[in-house]
Write a protein that holds these residues in place. Structure first.
Motif, PDB file in Angstrom:
ATOM      1  N   ASN A   6     -82.264 -61.127  28.015  1.00  0.00           N
ATOM      2  CA  ASN A   6     -81.240 -60.203  27.523  1.00  0.00           C
ATOM      3  C   ASN A   6     -81.518 -59.882  26.064  1.00  0.00           C
ATOM      4  O   ASN A   6     -82.030 -60.719  25.317  1.00  0.00           O
ATOM      5  N   ARG A   7     -81.147 -58.685  25.659  1.00  0.00           N
ATOM      6  CA  ARG A   7     -81.428 -58.259  24.289  1.00  0.00           C
ATOM      7  C   ARG A   7     -80.392 -58.819  23.322  1.00  0.00           C
ATOM      8  O   ARG A   7     -79.192 -58.786  23.605  1.00  0.00           O
TER       9      ARG A   7
ATOM     10  N   ASP B   6     -77.484 -56.454  22.223  1.00  0.00           N
ATOM     11  CA  ASP B   6     -76.541 -55.811  23.125  1.00  0.00           C
ATOM     12  C   ASP B   6     -75.073 -56.234  23.038  1.00  0.00           C
ATOM     13  O   ASP B   6     -74.194 -55.376  23.188  1.00  0.00           O
ATOM     14  N   PRO B   7     -74.758 -57.516  22.819  1.00  0.00           N
ATOM     15  CA  PRO B   7     -73.325 -57.852  22.787  1.00  0.00           C
ATOM     16  C   PRO B   7     -72.548 -57.013  21.762  1.00  0.00           C
ATOM     17  O   PRO B   7     -71.443 -56.547  22.058  1.00  0.00           O
TER      18      PRO B   7
ATOM     19  N   LEU C 255     -73.445 -54.045  20.617  1.00  0.00           N
ATOM     20  CA  LEU C 255     -73.464 -52.629  21.010  1.00  0.00           C
ATOM     21  C   LEU C 255     -72.436 -52.336  22.102  1.00  0.00           C
ATOM     22  O   LEU C 255     -71.743 -51.319  22.045  1.00  0.00           O
ATOM     23  N   VAL C 256     -72.322 -53.203  23.096  1.00  0.00           N
ATOM     24  CA  VAL C 256     -71.339 -52.930  24.157  1.00  0.00           C
ATOM     25  C   VAL C 256     -69.909 -53.144  23.665  1.00  0.00           C
ATOM     26  O   VAL C 256     -68.966 -52.657  24.273  1.00  0.00           O
ATOM     27  N   SER C 257     -69.766 -53.885  22.575  1.00  0.00           N
ATOM     28  CA  SER C 257     -68.428 -54.117  22.030  1.00  0.00           C
ATOM     29  C   SER C 257     -67.988 -53.006  21.095  1.00  0.00           C
ATOM     30  O   SER C 257     -66.822 -52.954  20.705  1.00  0.00           O
ATOM     31  N   GLY C 258     -68.910 -52.165  20.689  1.00  0.00           N
ATOM     32  CA  GLY C 258     -68.557 -51.087  19.766  1.00  0.00           C
ATOM     33  C   GLY C 258     -68.403 -51.550  18.332  1.00  0.00           C
ATOM     34  O   GLY C 258     -67.729 -50.909  17.534  1.00  0.00           O
ATOM     35  N   THR C 259     -69.058 -52.664  17.986  1.00  0.00           N
ATOM     36  CA  THR C 259     -68.876 -53.191  16.627  1.00  0.00           C
ATOM     37  C   THR C 259     -70.087 -52.979  15.722  1.00  0.00           C
ATOM     38  O   THR C 259     -70.086 -53.448  14.583  1.00  0.00           O
TER      39      THR C 259
END
Lengths: 804, 164
Positions: free
Chosen positions: A25-26, A29-30, A32-36
């Motif tokens: 996993n990158r 990404d956490p 980026l998917v959270s919008g932070t």
């Protein structure tokens, strides 16, 4: 001591790599998917103003007068910038070749619709845009130059009067005995092609916040910068500042694909900050500005090309004449993209001679900028289309004709006529695999059946080479000097065994932070979550380039391995000293510095770092207490080009063969992709999931270029495409879900054997689809040699309304 | 031009009373007034879907919606998905991570919000239904294949959770 960079994952100091080569996993990404993630428009600074730019509605006009009094008087407006300020404070953009650049804002005349003529900084973007409406500009209209024919006509209006011509560069390269092979050919196929303008269009447009420090006359630019130091140098030149007084802090970017950087927008925001007493000024390009004038238009090309063949299908010569509409000058380095095909001019084939007659022309369209692939996508369309036409004339299967001409595995490293050296590959094996995966014979049988029913079904089989790891020497031909592209990192170990990698670039989507973490974690034997990858600003970063030229994954891997090798050497010296033995008796393995043959005697890297930082009494005399190392990587064994542009430019040569099966709807002209198959070989796959993502993303952009996307201009050089309603980015409905497989032929020259892999699919997909479309049209005796093969164009062709 | 209006909007369960210009877009209100930067802006003319949020449970383009139109509404943004206590990602977010459904991540909040709506209405969508739902969101990086896989993965995980 020499630094040896491992060329295979097996050479890493670990019993088995835990991360390199795995679909981890990158680490990006956490957040980026959270919008932070802090994309530039998410940042606000105290006292910050907002910039809006007034743009020219005319393609070619003299600016007589700019009246900004009413705008300046509007409450909330803190600064107004015009060409008068810019002429006083700035220099025109440096270009290659030199002398074809504009100021960041029109000083005396405008050369394309969308060129900035004035700008405002106000307390909100809404107010700044209100103020633009109060600015009065008086223009004297000049005759526009809408295309290269007009630009090269005798007496044509000149964009840059002082140049005396609209031709930016014209030269011919000859490689081998091109006249002889064409004279001796049993068959010559030739065609003219038109590739219409397309462009990058990342979902995030450009943005920046610039702050001019009036006390020490320095500038800080935060923003979406793809190549931070290169951008900093450009700003220093255009704003007449010492380069070390321009600090670029690059933020994560919502995609790039080539043109991310906004030199004009940065300069304008910087000058507004200077006029607003040093308050920070934010400029966020909107989508219409991007489509009109952003760094996102590329490849506006007219080709006339020919292939020479012997009766047995051996291709002996390839002649290309290219007229490239650069738009209003060379500020965006569009010239370079015409030079890039030299790195793989003759594709996958043993073609003994070639020539390239190149004319770069200035017109009143928007300036062209880099776009993913940087030139080969149209070039490959030309070469591969001619291969298909030759196959039809010879009544040979197009896959078979390609196979007969492939460079053979035992011929690597192979020097192509245009000078570059391909490192490795097995093209026939790639072809075999994709033919098998697609069940090519069954596809042809289905096609025969469909044709008998009157359906227009076509198959494209296209092979390409992707030059990876760009070098400046590839672009010496258009006037970019230099050999080597340094990429530097710092690797630091702390007393708890955490590792920080400092790089000079920021996230853009390709996953290089993850690759960096994978490599350093396997080398130093730590977990990936013990690794932090951080972006250094240009004032403190090691020399770097950042994303571009299918290079960064390989380059940053090389830099990290170099830094880790240096750390290992220092750590071995220290541990040998502590153990009263020689450094050659100590090895790094699985995160421990241990005695060779007695691995139970050793220390973890955390312990070594702890001794270094906290026990100077234990260090060997003269050793620095520094568990950190820097390394700047550049591709080995590059050289200067000769007088025909020949040199070892791109370090790696990945390759792929794509197969597309399509059907054209006779009634609408719409192309439906029935099946899409890819087999590629980019050597070691550092993170296979990321490689697949690069491939599939390139397919999507290739679908756009081949079928939908086009920057349309009218005969007066007015752009007709200014929104996403007109510029058609493929959606999930248009992009095929592809079937993929791969081979692995590691590069013998590149770190861990990995080859550049970010551009291969966009190199291949447009040609594959166009070949499939022409295969479908061939029973009707029709041909389409212009992109995009939009429903409109195909419908006109099918219904006899003029040439497509 | 600068008429101010009082609005009352509930965002991710928290209520906000503000006075805003009538022309202020919901996207700018969320991003710059409430400092919820996860809702990105890609085209500002309603095509790309990057700015998608849920208004009263329905997906909407926050760039084409004025803040005053959201008066009295319940708005959900990507910031409302993660578990506030533990920081744990929502299963849809985790599925995008696990299936590599993003590259630059700029369009991702829009895809995630659209997926949230889809799976709320249709917990077991077919590929065609997923494509229909996501057809209004542009991604320039991934070529959509891994996004399709992410949505499938999220659907199967959510169903397992619900049936457990």
């Amino acid at each position: 001591m020499a630094i040896e960079i491992p060329t295979l994952p097996e050479q890493l100091p670990t019993s088995a790599p835990r991360f390199v080569g795995k679909e981890v996993n990158r680490i990006e990404d956490p957040a980026l998917v959270s919008g932070t993630v802090e994309f530039i428009d998410n940042l606000s600074l105290p006292g910050m103003l907002h910039c809006a730019i007034l743009r020219s509605p005319h393609p070619h006009a003299r600016v007589i007068k700019v009246d900004t009094r009413a705008a300046a008087a509007l409450e909330g407006v803190e600064a107004v910038l015009t060409g008068e300020d810019v002429g006083r404070w700035c220099a025109p953009a440096f270009t290659a070749p030199e002398g074809w650049g504009s100021y960041c804002m029109a000083v005396d005349k405008v050369r394309f619709v969308g060129e900035p003529v004035a700008a405002v900084a106000a307390t909100s973007r809404y107010l700044a845009e209100d103020a633009l409406e109060l600015i009065q500009v008086e223009y004297e209209l000049l005759t526009p130059v809408a295309n290269p024919d007009e630009a090269m006509a005798p007496g044509a209006p000149l964009l840059f009067e002082e140049r005396g011509t609209n031709v930016i560069q014209s030269r011919e390269y000859t490689w081998g005995e091109i006249d002889r092979v064409f004279a001796d050919a049993d068959r010559v196929v030739s065609r003219k092609f038109r590739w219409n303008r397309v462009g990058a269009n990342p979902t995030e447009t450009f943005g920046c916040i610039c702050q001019w420090d009036l006390a020490d006359n320095s500038l800080t630019c935060r923003g979406a910068y793809q190549t931070p130091r290169f951008m900093g140098l450009g700003r220093a030149a255009s704003l007449k500042l010492p380069a070390n007084k321009v600090r670029i802090i690059t933020h994560a970017q919502g995609g790039g694909f080539g043109g991310k950087g906004g030199p004009r927008g940065t300069d304008i925001a910087a000058l507004l900050s200077r006029k607003a007493d040093g308050r920070p000024v934010k400029y966020i390009e909107d989508r219409m500005e991007y489509l009109l004038a952003g760094g996102g238009q590329s490849w506006d090309r007219y080709y006339d090309a020919a292939l020479a063949l012997q009766a047995d299908g051996t291709v002996t010569g390839f002649k290309v004449r290219l007229v490239d509409d650069q738009g209003a000058g060379a500020e965006g380095y569009g010239t370079i993209s015409a030079a890039k095909p030299l790195a793989a001019f003759t594709g996958n084939y043993r073609i003994e001679a070639a020539s390239y007659d190149l004319t770069l022309v200035a017109t009143n369209r928007a300036p062209t900028y880099p776009y993913r692939g940087y030139g080969p996508p149209p070039h490959n369309l030309v070469l591969e289309s001619l291969m298909d036409i030759a196959a039809r004339e010879l009544a040979v299967d197009p896959a078979e004709l390609r196979r007969r001409n492939y460079i053979r595995p035992e011929q690597f490293p192979y020097t192509v006529p245009s000078g570059n050296e391909y490192d490795s590959g097995n093209y026939a094996a790639v072809l075999d695999r994709v033919l098998e995966m697609a069940d090519y014979r069954a596809l042809r049988e289905a096609q025969a059946k469909a044709r008998a029913e009157g359906r227009l079904v076509g198959i494209g089989v296209v092979s390409t080479v992707e030059p990876g790891v760009f070098d400046w020497n590839a672009y010496a031909t258009v006037g970019v000097p230099g050999v080597g592209v340094p990429e530097g990192v710092k690797v630091a170990v702390d007393v708890l065994g955490n590792v920080t990698v400092a790089v000079g670039f920021n996230l853009q989507g390709q996953g290089q932070f993850t690759v960096a973490a994978q490599v350093v974690a396997d080398y130093l034997g730590v977990d990936m979550n013990a690794v932090k990858v951080a972006t250094a600003s240009t004032d403190v970063a090691m020399p770097h380039f950042g994303q571009g030229g299918s290079r960064l994954g390989v380059a940053v891997t090389g830099a990290i391995l170099g830094a880790c090798e240096k750390l290992k050497q220092t750590f071995c010296l220290l541990v040998a000293h502590l153990m009263h033995t020689g450094p050659e008796q100590v090895e790094l393995m699985n995160g421990r510095l241990q005695l060779k043959g007695a691995p139970e005697h050793g220390m973890s890297i955390a312990e070594v770092a702890g001794v270094m930082l906290a026990r100077s009494d234990l260090l060997p005399p003269g050793m620095e207490p520094c568990p950190e190392a820097t390394f700047v990587w550049t591709a080995p064994n590059r050289n200067l080009p000769d007088d025909q542009g020949r040199c070892r430019s791109y370090l790696t040569a990945a390759n792929a063969t794509h197969i597309a099966q399509i059907e054209i709807d006779r009634h609408t002209g719409q192309v439906k992709i029935l099946g899409y198959f890819i087999v590629d070989d980019c050597g070691t796959r550092l993170n296979p999931a990321s490689v697949e993502g690069q491939l599939q993303g390139g397919v999507a952009q290739g679908v756009g270029a081949a079928l939908f996307e086009e920057y349309v201009y009218d005969p007066q050089a007015q752009p007709l495409v200014t929104t996403f309603v007109d510029y058609l980015i493929p959606t999930i409905h248009e992009v095929p879900m592809t079937t993929k497989d791969h081979l692995v032929t590691p590069s013998p020259f590149a770190p861990l054997g990995a080859k550049g892999c970010g551009e291969g699919a966009i190199h291949t997909t447009p040609a594959t689809l166009m070949c499939a479309i022409n295969d479908a049209l061939s029973p009707l005796g029709l041909e389409i040699l212009e992109t995009p093969a939009s429903p409109h164009r195909l419908w006109k062709l099918l219904h006899g309304h003029g040439a497509a | 031009m600068t008429t101010m209006q009082k609005i009352h909007v509930t965002v991710n369960g928290k209520s906000h009373a503000r006075e805003v210009e009538a022309r202020l877009t919901l996207a700018d209100f969320l991003r710059h007034e409430l400092h919820l930067g996860g809702t990105h802006v890609g085209c500002e003319h309603g095509v790309c879907g990057v700015c998608t949020v849920l208004i009263n449970g329905q997906s909407a383009r926050s760039c084409l919606t004025l803040a005053v139109q959201a008066d009295g509404a319940n708005v959900t943004t990507v910031e409302g998905l993660r578990n506030r206590e533990t920081g744990q990602l929502h299963p849809i977010q985790q599925a995008f991570v696990d299936a590599h459904g993003l590259q630059c991540g700029f369009c991702t909040p829009g895809f995630v919000m659209t997926t949230l709506e889809l799976l709320g209405e249709n917990p077991d969508p077919s590929d065609d239904e997923i494509k229909d739902a996501l057809g209004g969101n542009l991604c320039r990086c991934t070529g959509y294949q891994s996004i399709l896989e992410s949505v499938r993965l999220a659907a199967s995980r959510l169903q397992t959770t619900q049936s457990a």
